[in-house]
Design an enzyme around this catalytic site. Structure first.
Site, PDB file in Angstrom:
ATOM      1  N   TYR A 171      49.221   8.654  68.311  1.00 39.13           N
ATOM      2  CA  TYR A 171      47.781   8.280  68.253  1.00 39.13           C
ATOM      3  C   TYR A 171      47.339   8.564  66.795  1.00 39.13           C
ATOM      4  O   TYR A 171      46.621   7.885  66.028  1.00 39.13           O
ATOM      5  CB  TYR A 171      46.882   8.992  68.950  1.00 39.13           C
ATOM      6  CG  TYR A 171      45.376   8.635  68.989  1.00 39.13           C
ATOM      7  CD1 TYR A 171      45.038   7.641  69.146  1.00 39.13           C
ATOM      8  CD2 TYR A 171      44.658   9.846  68.402  1.00 39.13           C
ATOM      9  CE1 TYR A 171      43.439   7.274  68.921  1.00 39.13           C
ATOM     10  CE2 TYR A 171      43.255   9.687  68.203  1.00 39.13           C
ATOM     11  CZ  TYR A 171      42.687   8.211  68.530  1.00 39.13           C
ATOM     12  OH  TYR A 171      41.151   8.088  68.128  1.00 39.13           O
ATOM     13  N   LYS A 175      46.124   6.119  63.591  1.00 40.54           N
ATOM     14  CA  LYS A 175      44.649   6.443  62.923  1.00 40.54           C
ATOM     15  C   LYS A 175      44.914   6.709  61.333  1.00 40.54           C
ATOM     16  O   LYS A 175      44.140   6.159  60.485  1.00 40.54           O
ATOM     17  CB  LYS A 175      43.799   7.353  63.496  1.00 40.54           C
ATOM     18  CG  LYS A 175      43.298   7.145  64.840  1.00 40.54           C
ATOM     19  CD  LYS A 175      42.459   5.898  64.789  1.00 40.54           C
ATOM     20  CE  LYS A 175      41.683   5.574  66.022  1.00 40.54           C
ATOM     21  NZ  LYS A 175      40.967   4.255  65.856  1.00 40.54           N
TER      22      LYS A 175
HETATM   23  P1  NDP Z   1      36.169   4.384  74.921  1.00 43.28           P
HETATM   24  O1  NDP Z   1      37.425   4.663  75.890  1.00 43.28           O
HETATM   25  O2  NDP Z   1      34.924   4.787  75.673  1.00 43.28           O
HETATM   26  O3  NDP Z   1      35.847   2.908  74.369  1.00 43.28           O
HETATM   27  C1  NDP Z   1      37.271   2.128  73.959  1.00 43.28           C
HETATM   28  C2  NDP Z   1      36.760   0.938  73.901  1.00 43.28           C
HETATM   29  O4  NDP Z   1      37.873   0.008  73.424  1.00 43.28           O
HETATM   30  C3  NDP Z   1      36.526   0.032  75.339  1.00 43.28           C
HETATM   31  O5  NDP Z   1      35.311  -0.409  75.054  1.00 43.28           O
HETATM   32  C4  NDP Z   1      37.705  -0.641  75.538  1.00 43.28           C
HETATM   33  O6  NDP Z   1      37.316  -1.698  76.275  1.00 43.28           O
HETATM   34  C5  NDP Z   1      38.265  -1.004  74.262  1.00 43.28           C
HETATM   35  N1  NDP Z   1      39.621  -1.583  74.058  1.00 43.28           N
HETATM   36  C6  NDP Z   1      40.802  -0.573  74.391  1.00 43.28           C
HETATM   37  N2  NDP Z   1      41.764  -1.562  74.391  1.00 43.28           N
HETATM   38  C7  NDP Z   1      41.317  -2.634  73.975  1.00 43.28           C
HETATM   39  C8  NDP Z   1      42.149  -3.971  73.676  1.00 43.28           C
HETATM   40  N3  NDP Z   1      43.384  -4.052  73.647  1.00 43.28           N
HETATM   41  N4  NDP Z   1      41.386  -5.045  73.446  1.00 43.28           N
HETATM   42  C9  NDP Z   1      39.944  -4.915  73.219  1.00 43.28           C
HETATM   43  N5  NDP Z   1      39.301  -3.636  73.589  1.00 43.28           N
HETATM   44  C10 NDP Z   1      40.173  -2.826  73.993  1.00 43.28           C
HETATM   45  O7  NDP Z   1      36.485   5.393  73.946  1.00 43.28           O
HETATM   46  P2  NDP Z   1      35.734   5.463  72.355  1.00 43.28           P
HETATM   47  O8  NDP Z   1      34.330   4.743  72.376  1.00 43.28           O
HETATM   48  O9  NDP Z   1      35.694   6.919  72.227  1.00 43.28           O
HETATM   49  O10 NDP Z   1      36.668   4.860  71.524  1.00 43.28           O
HETATM   50  C11 NDP Z   1      36.277   3.817  70.461  1.00 43.28           C
HETATM   51  C12 NDP Z   1      36.779   4.222  68.949  1.00 43.28           C
HETATM   52  O11 NDP Z   1      36.667   5.347  68.673  1.00 43.28           O
HETATM   53  C13 NDP Z   1      38.426   4.172  69.250  1.00 43.28           C
HETATM   54  O12 NDP Z   1      39.075   3.609  68.039  1.00 43.28           O
HETATM   55  C14 NDP Z   1      39.075   5.535  69.337  1.00 43.28           C
HETATM   56  O13 NDP Z   1      40.093   5.824  68.742  1.00 43.28           O
HETATM   57  C15 NDP Z   1      37.862   6.139  68.255  1.00 43.28           C
HETATM   58  N6  NDP Z   1      37.659   7.690  68.369  1.00 43.28           N
HETATM   59  C16 NDP Z   1      37.130   8.126  69.349  1.00 43.28           C
HETATM   60  C17 NDP Z   1      36.974   9.704  69.190  1.00 43.28           C
HETATM   61  C18 NDP Z   1      36.639  10.278  70.664  1.00 43.28           C
HETATM   62  O14 NDP Z   1      36.818  11.610  70.615  1.00 43.28           O
HETATM   63  N7  NDP Z   1      35.899   9.569  71.882  1.00 43.28           N
HETATM   64  C19 NDP Z   1      37.295  10.283  68.175  1.00 43.28           C
HETATM   65  C20 NDP Z   1      37.707   9.607  67.061  1.00 43.28           C
HETATM   66  C21 NDP Z   1      37.820   8.337  67.232  1.00 43.28           C
HETATM   67  P3  NDP Z   1      38.322  -2.528  77.410  1.00 43.28           P
HETATM   68  O15 NDP Z   1      39.106  -1.479  78.208  1.00 43.28           O
HETATM   69  O16 NDP Z   1      37.168  -3.129  78.248  1.00 43.28           O
HETATM   70  O17 NDP Z   1      38.935  -3.526  76.615  1.00 43.28           O
HETATM   71  C1  8X3 Z   2      39.991  11.199  68.754  1.00 45.62           C
HETATM   72  C2  8X3 Z   2      40.010  12.670  68.177  1.00 45.62           C
HETATM   73  O1  8X3 Z   2      41.131  14.807  68.090  1.00 45.62           O
HETATM   74  O2  8X3 Z   2      40.835  13.966  70.151  1.00 45.62           O
HETATM   75  O3  8X3 Z   2      40.217  10.362  67.870  1.00 45.62           O
HETATM   76  O4  8X3 Z   2      42.559  12.887  68.864  1.00 45.62           O
HETATM   77  S1  8X3 Z   2      40.957  13.624  68.853  1.00 45.62           S
END
Ligand code: NDP
Ligand code: 8X3
Length: 272
Positions: A171, A175
């Protein structure tokens, strides 16, 4: 709270959000709609289209018909689906102004040499090649505009891309790749009016950890025990802020932590 200037700068635009069925993406669609409720089009994409339909309904109920939300099923990890995405859009939604590359996921906490190939592949094909393919699908629309091109690309990275941690090697690598791609793209587009923006959240409570632990809610809940994580709305506000600056202002690179966090693994937990 949206300013009148921010609302005006968004008016008439078309916004595309990937991964809008949950978490940060879901909140981002709502925040754009609340900020400019009079004349906005939003394309909300993800694999779970039923969730997107619910989102469109909630936006309509909250802000009325000034915002048109188009739910579209799209798996960003499928290069053919991404290629066919723009040509299949209704004409009135094709002039995209803002791309929010938010779709992403993490699978597991395995360490080398025990990382499942399937998990590696889904993380890279979603977080890296999915994001790059989306960018390549939308950039030609931006580049047709005056002054070399106009539009915003907002990539959601992570603290994980800056500060890799044990149990997150793949992961974190995805990123870090987003970060390198974003920085190179900004340089490639320097002669245009296209803004390339990266927003890197720290810990946000969404479905992210449920996905990481393959649906094990108890393990996911433990991640947030004794801390006050960010919520999707916190990052959505930053995304919309970046998209609503005057045209010559680029919020190029932002790291957002909750107050208990100082690095990827540096968290202060309340004792219970
Ligand atoms: P969620 O799991 O709540 O949301 C992730 C979203 O991505 C869902 O809507 C899912 O929709 C979609 N998704 C996953 N795989 C696919 C795919 N192959 N095609 C299209 N859509 C896809 O997580 P977050 O809202 O937290 O994540 C959003 C972003 O933020 C990500 O890039 C994550 O890496 C990043 N992030 C999150 C952090 C955290 O602590 N939560 C911290 C830092 C960054 P569906 O399954 O319906 O396709
Ligand atoms: C998600 C943040 O630190 O849980 O992007 O991997 S961490």
């Amino acid at each position: 709270m949206a300013s009148a200037a921010a609302a005006k700068r968004l008016e008439g635009k078309t916004i595309l959000v990937t991964g809008a069925s949950s978490g940060i993406g879901w909140s981002t669609v709502k925040e754009f709609a609340r900020t400019s409720p009079k004349n906005l089009k939003i394309i909300a994409t993800a694999r779970r289209v039923d969730r997107l339909e619910q989102l469109a309904k909630e936006v309509r109920e909250e802000v009325g018909d000034g915002v048109k939300v188009l739910p579209v099923a799209l798996d960003v990890s499928n290069p053919e689906a991404v290629k066919n995405f723009v040509p299949a859009l209704p004409e009135e939604f094709r002039e995209i102004d803002v791309l929010v590359n938010n779709a992403g996921l993490v699978k597991g906490v395995a360490q080398a040499p025990n990382i499942a190939e399937e998990d590696m592949n889904i993380m890279f094909s979603t977080n890296v090649t999915g994001l790059i393919n989306m960018t390549q699908a939308i950039l030609p629309i931006f580049k047709k505009r005056d002054q070399g091109g106009r539009g915003d690309i907002i990539n959601i990275g992570s603290i994980a891309g800056r500060d890799p941690y044990a149990g997150g090697s793949i992961y974190c690598a995805t990123k870090a790749a987003v970060r390198a791609f974003t920085d190179a793209l900004r340089k490639e587009l320097i002669a245009t009016r296209i803004r390339v923006i990266e927003i890197d959240p720290g810990q946000v409570e969404t479905e992210f950890s449920i996905v990481r632990y393959y649906g094990d809610k108890a393990k996911a809940d433990a991640v947030y025990a004794g801390v006050d994580p960010l919520i999707g709305d916190d990052i959505a506000e930053v995304i919309v802020f970046a998209a609503t600056r005057p045209e010559n202002v680029v919020i190029a690179d932002t790291l957002v932590f909750p107050s208990h966090q100082a690095a990827a693994g540096v968290l202060h937990r309340r004792s219970t």
